[in-house]
Design an enzyme around this catalytic site. Structure first.
Site, PDB file in Angstrom:
ATOM      1  N   ASP A  54       0.859  -1.177   0.000  1.00 44.52           N
ATOM      2  CA  ASP A  54       0.000   0.000   0.000  1.00 44.52           C
ATOM      3  C   ASP A  54       0.903   1.238   0.000  1.00 44.52           C
ATOM      4  O   ASP A  54       1.362   1.668  -1.047  1.00 44.52           O
ATOM      5  CB  ASP A  54      -0.924  -0.072   1.219  1.00 44.52           C
ATOM      6  CG  ASP A  54      -1.981   1.010   1.233  1.00 44.52           C
ATOM      7  OD1 ASP A  54      -2.314   1.523   0.163  1.00 44.52           O
ATOM      8  OD2 ASP A  54      -2.479   1.351   2.329  1.00 44.52           O
ATOM      9  N   ARG A 112     -10.893 -12.961   6.296  1.00 41.96           N
ATOM     10  CA  ARG A 112      -9.610 -13.507   5.829  1.00 41.96           C
ATOM     11  C   ARG A 112      -9.777 -14.830   5.106  1.00 41.96           C
ATOM     12  O   ARG A 112      -8.963 -15.210   4.278  1.00 41.96           O
ATOM     13  CB  ARG A 112      -8.670 -13.748   7.024  1.00 41.96           C
ATOM     14  CG  ARG A 112      -8.205 -12.511   7.738  1.00 41.96           C
ATOM     15  CD  ARG A 112      -7.069 -12.875   8.682  1.00 41.96           C
ATOM     16  NE  ARG A 112      -6.851 -11.864   9.708  1.00 41.96           N
ATOM     17  CZ  ARG A 112      -6.139 -10.752   9.539  1.00 41.96           C
ATOM     18  NH1 ARG A 112      -5.578 -10.509   8.382  1.00 41.96           N
ATOM     19  NH2 ARG A 112      -5.979  -9.895  10.525  1.00 41.96           N
TER      20      ARG A 112
HETATM   21  P1  5GP Z   1       1.784  -0.333   3.885  1.00 44.64           P
HETATM   22  O1  5GP Z   1       2.783  -0.355   4.975  1.00 44.64           O
HETATM   23  O2  5GP Z   1       2.307  -0.791   2.541  1.00 44.64           O
HETATM   24  O3  5GP Z   1       1.063   0.969   3.789  1.00 44.64           O
HETATM   25  O4  5GP Z   1       0.626  -1.263   4.347  1.00 44.64           O
HETATM   26  C1  5GP Z   1       0.594  -2.593   4.187  1.00 44.64           C
HETATM   27  C2  5GP Z   1      -0.449  -3.151   5.138  1.00 44.64           C
HETATM   28  O5  5GP Z   1      -1.659  -2.371   5.193  1.00 44.64           O
HETATM   29  C3  5GP Z   1      -0.863  -4.492   4.601  1.00 44.64           C
HETATM   30  O6  5GP Z   1      -0.015  -5.504   5.118  1.00 44.64           O
HETATM   31  C4  5GP Z   1      -2.284  -4.611   5.085  1.00 44.64           C
HETATM   32  O7  5GP Z   1      -2.284  -5.165   6.380  1.00 44.64           O
HETATM   33  C5  5GP Z   1      -2.807  -3.201   5.177  1.00 44.64           C
HETATM   34  N1  5GP Z   1      -3.658  -2.845   4.022  1.00 44.64           N
HETATM   35  C6  5GP Z   1      -3.390  -1.936   3.066  1.00 44.64           C
HETATM   36  N2  5GP Z   1      -4.381  -1.877   2.158  1.00 44.64           N
HETATM   37  C7  5GP Z   1      -5.316  -2.784   2.543  1.00 44.64           C
HETATM   38  C8  5GP Z   1      -6.596  -3.190   2.013  1.00 44.64           C
HETATM   39  O8  5GP Z   1      -7.101  -2.744   0.972  1.00 44.64           O
HETATM   40  N3  5GP Z   1      -7.266  -4.161   2.708  1.00 44.64           N
HETATM   41  C9  5GP Z   1      -6.774  -4.715   3.851  1.00 44.64           C
HETATM   42  N4  5GP Z   1      -7.505  -5.656   4.437  1.00 44.64           N
HETATM   43  N5  5GP Z   1      -5.559  -4.348   4.391  1.00 44.64           N
HETATM   44  C10 5GP Z   1      -4.848  -3.380   3.736  1.00 44.64           C
END
Ligand code: 5GP
Ligand code: MG
Length: 174
Positions: free
Chosen positions: A97, A159
């Site tokens: 993300d 999940r």
């Molecule tokens: P980042 O550190 O890349 O911003 O976030 C990664 C984490 O955010 C992922 O491991 C996940 O847990 C959560 N996350 C980001 N986008 C989503 C989404 O659309 N759905 C869900 N369920 N979790 C997300």
């Protein structure tokens, strides 16, 4: 819920990723370090497509929900990833993300003496990334919507869905 990726689509893609990883890690010392809890289903499916000697390690990363969301402060539990020194580490997460989680973990694996560090994700969201990081293996690129299923949760539910669906948050009681 709108199904974004069907069970079949996901299974076919995970098989392809497995073959790619298998080709790339011949003669290496592969340790797959999976980020809990979201990558659990992907981990189980993916490792059964990689016909090489490999180790599995787990760690938990949760972002610190403080006043700032841009710091990328992560709470790490590395109790189940004891052994990465001298190993070729493949970090596995459900979704890329902002990139803060994997960015931090790549650095951390280096600090702990990994021989090499690569990243694999099932999903990558368009237009959200803040940390420069190209995942070495990526299942699907998806639009900027909140998704659940195949390991990804909302409020610790969903999940177990075999597909990935878009969650319409407006319909949920909270
Ligand atoms: P980042 O550190 O890349 O911003 O976030 C990664 C984490 O955010 C992922 O491991 C996940 O847990 C959560 N996350 C980001 N986008 C989503 C989404 O659309 N759905 C869900 N369920 N979790 C997300
Ligand atoms: Mg996660």
């Amino acid at each position: 819920m709108e199904i974004l990726l069907s069970e079949d689509q996901i299974q076919r893609r995970v098989e392809e990723l497995g073959r790619q990883i298998e080709a790339d890690y011949q003669e290496k010392h592969l340790t797959i370090v999976a980020v809990l809890t979201g990558s659990l289903i992907l981990l189980a499916d993916l490792i059964r497509q990689i016909h090489l000697p490999l180790r599995v390690a787990l760690l938990q990363a949760s972002s610190y929900k403080g006043a700032t969301t841009t710091g990328g402060a992560l709470i790490l539990n590395e109790a189940f990833a004891p052994d990465v020194a001298g190993r070729d580490v493949l970090l596995l997460d459900d979704i890329l993300d902002t990139g803060h989680t994997l960015g931090t973990l790549v650095r951390r694996m280096g600090e702990r003496g990994a021989l090499s560090v690569k990243t694999a994700v099932l999903l990558r969201k368009i237009g959200r990334q803040q940390v420069h990081l190209e995942p070495d293996y990526c299942g699907f690129t998806i639009p900027d919507r909140f998704v659940v299923g195949y390991g990804l949760d909302y409020d610790d539910d969903f999940r177990h869905l075999p597909h990935v669906a878009v969650l319409d948050e407006t319909n949920l009681p909270k």
